[in-house]
Scaffold this active site. Sequence first.
Site, PDB file in Angstrom:
ATOM      1  CB  CYS A 100      -0.904  -0.051   1.236  1.00 39.75           C
ATOM      2  SG  CYS A 100      -1.701   1.490   1.669  1.00 39.75           S
ATOM      3  CB  CYS A 143       0.426   1.604   4.117  1.00 37.51           C
ATOM      4  SG  CYS A 143      -1.323   1.166   4.060  1.00 37.51           S
TER       5      CYS A 143
END
Length: 102
Positions: A31, A34
């Site tokens: 991600c 992230c």
Amino acid sequence: MAVISLTKDNFDAEVLNSSGTVFVDFWASWCGPCRMTAPFVEEASEERKDVKFCKVNVDDEPELAEKFNVMSIPTLLVFKDGKSVKREMGARDKAGILAMLA
């Protein structure tokens, strides 16, 4: 304080049965947002020694992601004395993370 990796085996002890404030970052290695947020979580953990900072890899711990209705990542939760009190989705910088803890 180092950021603690959470699993279904230690989540209750580290978060739900913990007194004080706990910040939990639900994330995944693939991600992008992230990965952008991760260094800010580390920086905030160095600044706020009164808060326990934790991460849950949703790929490794799908049961925890489901239990807390994590539909997109990163999802950031703040717990106080074992109760979820704040929830935000999406990337945050250090100021955004610290604002969640105010």
